[in-house]
Design a protein around this motif. Structure first.
Motif, PDB file in Angstrom:
ATOM      1  N   LEU A  67       0.831  -1.211   0.000  1.00 13.93           N
ATOM      2  CA  LEU A  67       0.000   0.000   0.000  1.00 13.93           C
ATOM      3  C   LEU A  67       0.865   1.260   0.000  1.00 13.93           C
ATOM      4  O   LEU A  67       0.557   2.243  -0.677  1.00 13.93           O
ATOM      5  CB  LEU A  67      -0.923  -0.005   1.224  1.00 13.93           C
ATOM      6  N   ARG A 123      -4.664   6.932  -2.734  1.00  7.75           N
ATOM      7  CA  ARG A 123      -4.425   5.980  -1.658  1.00  7.75           C
ATOM      8  C   ARG A 123      -5.700   5.220  -1.314  1.00  7.75           C
ATOM      9  O   ARG A 123      -6.807   5.704  -1.539  1.00  7.75           O
ATOM     10  CB  ARG A 123      -3.888   6.691  -0.418  1.00  7.75           C
ATOM     11  N   ALA A 124      -5.530   4.013  -0.752  1.00  5.87           N
ATOM     12  CA  ALA A 124      -6.676   3.176  -0.395  1.00  5.87           C
ATOM     13  C   ALA A 124      -7.577   3.866   0.617  1.00  5.87           C
ATOM     14  O   ALA A 124      -8.802   3.740   0.583  1.00  5.87           O
ATOM     15  CB  ALA A 124      -6.187   1.838   0.166  1.00  5.87           C
ATOM     16  N   TYR A 136      -3.424   0.118  -5.460  1.00  3.93           N
ATOM     17  CA  TYR A 136      -2.663  -0.973  -4.859  1.00  3.93           C
ATOM     18  C   TYR A 136      -2.880  -2.300  -5.590  1.00  3.93           C
ATOM     19  O   TYR A 136      -2.072  -3.226  -5.477  1.00  3.93           O
ATOM     20  CB  TYR A 136      -3.034  -1.132  -3.384  1.00  3.93           C
ATOM     21  N   TRP A 144       1.457  -5.988  -2.802  1.00  4.10           N
ATOM     22  CA  TRP A 144       0.152  -6.148  -2.159  1.00  4.10           C
ATOM     23  C   TRP A 144      -0.413  -7.536  -2.447  1.00  4.10           C
ATOM     24  O   TRP A 144      -0.955  -8.197  -1.563  1.00  4.10           O
ATOM     25  CB  TRP A 144      -0.817  -5.073  -2.639  1.00  4.10           C
TER      26      TRP A 144
END
Length: 331
Positions: free
Chosen positions: A32, A42-43, A50, A56
């Motif tokens: 990540l 970003r997650a 990712y 990941w």
């Protein structure tokens, strides 16, 4: 001797599962971070960059291997032995995070790890032997007894009441509602997983268990309850702090699973009071270690940060004091 051998196999598989699952969290987090460093969303902000990161996927594969080992462990050892050993994944994750991610483990965190380890050893040394089961029909007879049927009915009614009455009104306010659904369904899921695991083990030994409709019934039951459990666990994680959700879920899930196993498989029937009390003490020790580890998991970083900041603040204060004293002398 076969019971002791099965318990040894179960312990080895459970420990292997904890190592793989604990490591998977670290590998996925590194994935990540690498995905976030490439400039993608970003997650945490709803991004899925990712999914293009091999690191990941390596973490995801590691977790699948760990869950597979955990699934197999239930086929060999009683749930009262396998389920509490899941706390070892917390130790693995915390230790690897300390060395790999530089997320410092505070002294209280180390004490928490030691407590989890001591409690696990205590349970392993005094755990009951696995009941001798020759076919899935033996499991079906155990599941059909009055005690487990009453437990199942109570769980199903409680889950339905929580879902249809409490979730719409209080789900967003009280974490215990989501966690309660996950833990109650989880305790039945483990019993189903154990039945399917035993069926697979016996089938591999040359005794086909998939000729019984009960095996397929257990399989469908496990799939439905796993999906239900996953749904409400995601809701809990999305709504509440993960640092609070994880230990509460572990405590409730483990307690209810041990209760369900005790009712269905009667794990403690052939044990002495000393053995039972020792196992309970080991379980409480694990719970204490888990709580301490989660409660203080960020303490190492915050204290190291304060240690860095405090001297600077003192330097600034001393400089300001010196400047003020100079101004007073000049005046």
């Amino acid at each position: 001797m076969r019971g002791i051998s099965d318990n040894v196999h179960g312990v080895i598989l459970a420990i292997s599962s904890s190592i793989f699952i604990g490591a998977s969290f670290i590998i996925k987090k590194k994935g990540l971070k690498k995905a976030g460093a490439t400039g993608g969303t970003r997650a945490g902000s709803g991004g899925h960059s990712y999914l293009l990161e091999p690191m990941w996927w390596a973490g995801m594969l590691t977790m699948i291997v760990g869950e597979g080992a955990n699934f197999a462990a239930y086929a060999y050892a009683p749930a009262i032995l396998v389920t509490p050993l899941g706390a070892l994944s917390i130790i693995v994750s915390a230790v690897l995070a300390h060395f790999i991610l530089k997320e410092r483990l505070h002294m209280f965190g180390i004490v928490g790890c030691v407590l989890c380890l001591v409690g696990s050893i205590s349970i392993v040394l005094h755990a009951p032997l696995e009941r001798k089961i020759e076919s899935v029909m033996d499991v079906w007879h155990l599941a059909s007894e009055a005690g487990f049927i009453i437990y199942t009915c109570v769980v199903v009614v409680a889950v339905l009441v929580l879902i249809f009455r409490f979730v719409p009104k209080y789900g967003q306010r009280y974490m215990v509602i989501y966690i309660g659904i996950c833990s109650l369904t989880g305790s039945l899921t483990v019993m189903g997983v154990k039945a399917v695991g035993i069926a697979l083990k016996l089938t591999f030994e040359g005794k086909n268990q998939f000729k019984y409709y009960q095996t397929w019934l257990f399989t469908v039951f496990v799939i439905i309850f796993c999906l239900l459990q996953l749904n409400y666990l995601n809701k809990a994680l999305d709504t509440f702090n993960t640092a609070v959700v994880s230990p509460v879920y572990y405590v409730m899930f483990t307690t209810l699973t041990i209760l369900a196993s005790m009712i269905m498989f009667k794990d403690w029937d052939h044990q002495t009071a000393t053995q039972i009390i020792t196992e309970l003490c080991g379980f409480v020790t694990i719970l204490s270690g888990t709580f301490l580890l989660h409660k203080t998991k960020d303490l190492g970083n915050s204290q190291s940060t304060n240690a860095i900041l405090l001297p600077k603040n003192k330097e600034i204060e001393s400089k300001a004091t010196n400047e003020n004293s100079k101004e007073i002398i000049e005046v």
